[in-house]
Design an enzyme around this catalytic site. Structure first.
Site, PDB file in Angstrom:
ATOM      1  N   LYS A  67       0.659  -1.095  -0.006  1.00 38.48           N
ATOM      2  CA  LYS A  67      -0.029  -0.011   0.032  1.00 38.48           C
ATOM      3  C   LYS A  67       0.796   1.211  -0.116  1.00 38.48           C
ATOM      4  O   LYS A  67       0.503   2.177  -0.484  1.00 38.48           O
ATOM      5  CB  LYS A  67      -1.027   0.109   1.089  1.00 38.48           C
ATOM      6  N   LYS A  75      -7.837  -9.846  -8.883  1.00 38.34           N
ATOM      7  CA  LYS A  75      -9.222 -10.056  -8.122  1.00 38.34           C
ATOM      8  C   LYS A  75     -10.363  -8.689  -7.968  1.00 38.34           C
ATOM      9  O   LYS A  75     -10.240  -7.855  -8.617  1.00 38.34           O
ATOM     10  CB  LYS A  75      -8.741 -10.175  -6.563  1.00 38.34           C
ATOM     11  N   LYS A  87     -12.884  -3.298  -5.447  1.00 37.84           N
ATOM     12  CA  LYS A  87     -13.681  -1.752  -5.414  1.00 37.84           C
ATOM     13  C   LYS A  87     -12.615  -0.908  -6.111  1.00 37.84           C
ATOM     14  O   LYS A  87     -13.012   0.311  -6.598  1.00 37.84           O
ATOM     15  CB  LYS A  87     -14.240  -1.549  -4.226  1.00 37.84           C
TER      16      LYS A  87
HETATM   17  P1  ADP Z   1     -11.388  -4.564  -1.874  1.00 34.23           P
HETATM   18  O1  ADP Z   1     -10.212  -5.353  -2.649  1.00 34.23           O
HETATM   19  O2  ADP Z   1     -12.677  -4.540  -2.752  1.00 34.23           O
HETATM   20  O3  ADP Z   1     -10.981  -3.262  -1.263  1.00 34.23           O
HETATM   21  P2  ADP Z   1     -11.269  -5.231   0.874  1.00 34.23           P
HETATM   22  O4  ADP Z   1      -9.810  -5.731   0.714  1.00 34.23           O
HETATM   23  O5  ADP Z   1     -11.851  -4.333   1.517  1.00 34.23           O
HETATM   24  O6  ADP Z   1     -11.913  -5.493  -0.703  1.00 34.23           O
HETATM   25  O7  ADP Z   1     -11.904  -6.699   1.556  1.00 34.23           O
HETATM   26  C1  ADP Z   1     -12.782  -7.008   2.480  1.00 34.23           C
HETATM   27  C2  ADP Z   1     -13.268  -8.202   2.739  1.00 34.23           C
HETATM   28  O8  ADP Z   1     -13.690  -9.089   1.513  1.00 34.23           O
HETATM   29  C3  ADP Z   1     -11.914  -9.142   3.077  1.00 34.23           C
HETATM   30  O9  ADP Z   1     -12.207 -10.139   4.095  1.00 34.23           O
HETATM   31  C4  ADP Z   1     -11.407  -9.831   1.696  1.00 34.23           C
HETATM   32  O10 ADP Z   1     -10.767 -11.157   1.919  1.00 34.23           O
HETATM   33  C5  ADP Z   1     -12.813 -10.147   1.203  1.00 34.23           C
HETATM   34  N1  ADP Z   1     -12.651 -10.055  -0.588  1.00 34.23           N
HETATM   35  C6  ADP Z   1     -12.231  -8.787  -0.873  1.00 34.23           C
HETATM   36  N2  ADP Z   1     -12.285  -8.793  -2.589  1.00 34.23           N
HETATM   37  C7  ADP Z   1     -12.634 -10.424  -2.675  1.00 34.23           C
HETATM   38  C8  ADP Z   1     -12.491 -11.158  -3.674  1.00 34.23           C
HETATM   39  N3  ADP Z   1     -12.369 -10.676  -5.028  1.00 34.23           N
HETATM   40  N4  ADP Z   1     -12.897 -12.467  -3.577  1.00 34.23           N
HETATM   41  C9  ADP Z   1     -13.242 -12.990  -2.283  1.00 34.23           C
HETATM   42  N5  ADP Z   1     -12.912 -12.288  -1.157  1.00 34.23           N
HETATM   43  C10 ADP Z   1     -12.657 -10.956  -1.244  1.00 34.23           C
END
Ligand code: ADP
Ligand code: TRP
Length: 340
Positions: free
Chosen positions: A120, A203, A206
């Site tokens: 990050k 992946k 958002k």
């Molecule tokens: P983002 O990548 O959208 O910012 P976060 O890192 O805030 O998402 O993740 C919030 C939760 O959702 C965590 O527990 C993370 O492991 C899960 N998560 C986020 N993206 C995915 C994904 N593409 N597939 C499965 N789980 C996910």
């Protein structure tokens, strides 16, 4: 102070709208645990990590709105605020207070190994906030405060949980106490990693600039269906076994989504579609997604019409969390010589 049985604690950052990856990878497991853990006499606590959200640029208006929206999404998806303790970190000041105490237990060398900080902060490490660097210590406080026994997290958070265990063990050793429980990370094998609908090597996130890459839990039925119908695939037919999907990342991802949404295994779903093409599979997946996500979105829309009710849910959860947190914080303060 110590939970008699299983206590599950987990958090999610209010950094934006939740998407299908968040739902299938985290929220759905939280809902399942609410039932399973409570059936076994345990407790589930879920919180909005608003203090963690400050570690990346976010406007006050967005933070405020996202906190309400993520809370409403959790409730719409099945987290019952009467059965689980649902709150936001800020309303329980003990999170910040314990984090400060633990800052004096954690070592700089330990934090320097955290890969998420390196990712990050990127190249501009000198310009990164101290909060971003210290984030894992706050996360340790989040779970140690409640003597969490199990912490469901995505793979990327496992290292932070290991740090929380190291901090707990060092505190217990340094202050000759058994105050803190070492939390177990629960990295669910059932929770699939959902990939982008445009590029199955990234992946679903958002932070992806393409709206087509993800299905948001706020999307209308038409938008959900359209995103699946336009999802990237290949021209080949679906094979009879999952192994034969090797090298077909997009196909694998859509199959994983179908399986997770229908609570079936990918092999089981393939049995229905072997020999068929995506012309048949995609409309079925779109219908399934609309059937599963539509009701969540409708409930979310209903809840968001009354933000003050969401606020009341957070406050009620926080009152319960404050009661559970107070004795642990006090015991930590006593152990360190801050209180007589
Ligand atoms: P983002 O990548 O959208 O910012 P976060 O890192 O805030 O998402 O993740 C919030 C939760 O959702 C965590 O527990 C993370 O492991 C899960 N998560 C986020 N993206 C995915 C994904 N593409 N597939 C499965 N789980 C996910
Ligand atoms: N860091 C977690 C994430 O980004 C969110 C989080 C904060 C958390 N505190 C926590 C998760 C405590 C589990 C336990 O996904």
């Amino acid at each position: 102070m110590r939970p008699k049985s299983t206590r599950v604690v987990s958090g999610i950052q209010p950094t934006g709208n939740l998407h299908l990856g968040n739902y299938l990878g985290a929220v759905k497991q939280w809902v399942a645990m609410q039932d399973d853990i409570q059936a076994g006499g345990g407790e589930t606590m879920y919180f909005i990590a608003d203090l963690h959200a400050l570690t990346q640029p976010i406007t006050p208006a967005d933070l405020r709105a996202n906190t309400i929206e993520v809370t409403a999404t959790l409730v719409a998806a099945g987290i019952d605020p009467d059965r689980s303790i649902l709150f936001n970190q800020t309303r329980v000041p003990a999170h910040s207070e314990l984090a400060w105490l633990l800052n004096n237990v954690a070592r700089v060398g330990w934090l320097n190994r955290m890969t998420q900080f390196k990712d990050k902060a990127g190249k501009n490490r000198e310009g990164a906030s101290v909060g971003l660097y210290d984030y894992p210590v706050l996360m340790a406080a989040d779970v140690l405060l409640y003597n969490a026994t199990h912490v469901p997290v995505g793979d990327d958070q496992k290292q932070h949980l290991e740090l929380a265990r190291d901090i707990a063990a060092k505190f217990n050793l340094d202050y000759q106490t058994d105050l803190f429980t070492l939390p177990e990370p629960l990295v669910s094998t059932a929770a699939p990693r959902i990939m982008s609908l445009r590029d199955a090597n990234a992946k679903m996130s958002k932070s992806n600039p393409s709206e087509q890459s993800r299905v948001n839990l706020t999307d209308s039925d038409d938008v959900i269906a359209d995103k699946f119908k336009k999802a990237k695939t290949d021209p080949d037919l679906l094979p009879a076994s999952v192994d034969e999907l090797d090298g077909r990342a997009e196909a694998k991802n859509l199959l994983a989504i179908f399986a997770a949404l229908s609570d079936r295994t990918p092999a089981d779903v393939l049995a229905d579609y072997a020999g068929k093409g995506f012309g048949a599979f995609k409309p079925a997946l779109a219908d399934l997604a609309v059937a599963k996500l539509g009701p969540i979105r409708n409930e979310l829309t209903r809840l968001l019409a009354d933000p003050s009710a969401i606020d009341a849910i957070l406050e009620k959860g926080a009152a319960r969390a404050r009661d559970l947190a107070a004795p642990t914080l006090q015991a930590a303060q006593e152990a360190m010589g801050l209180l007589a």
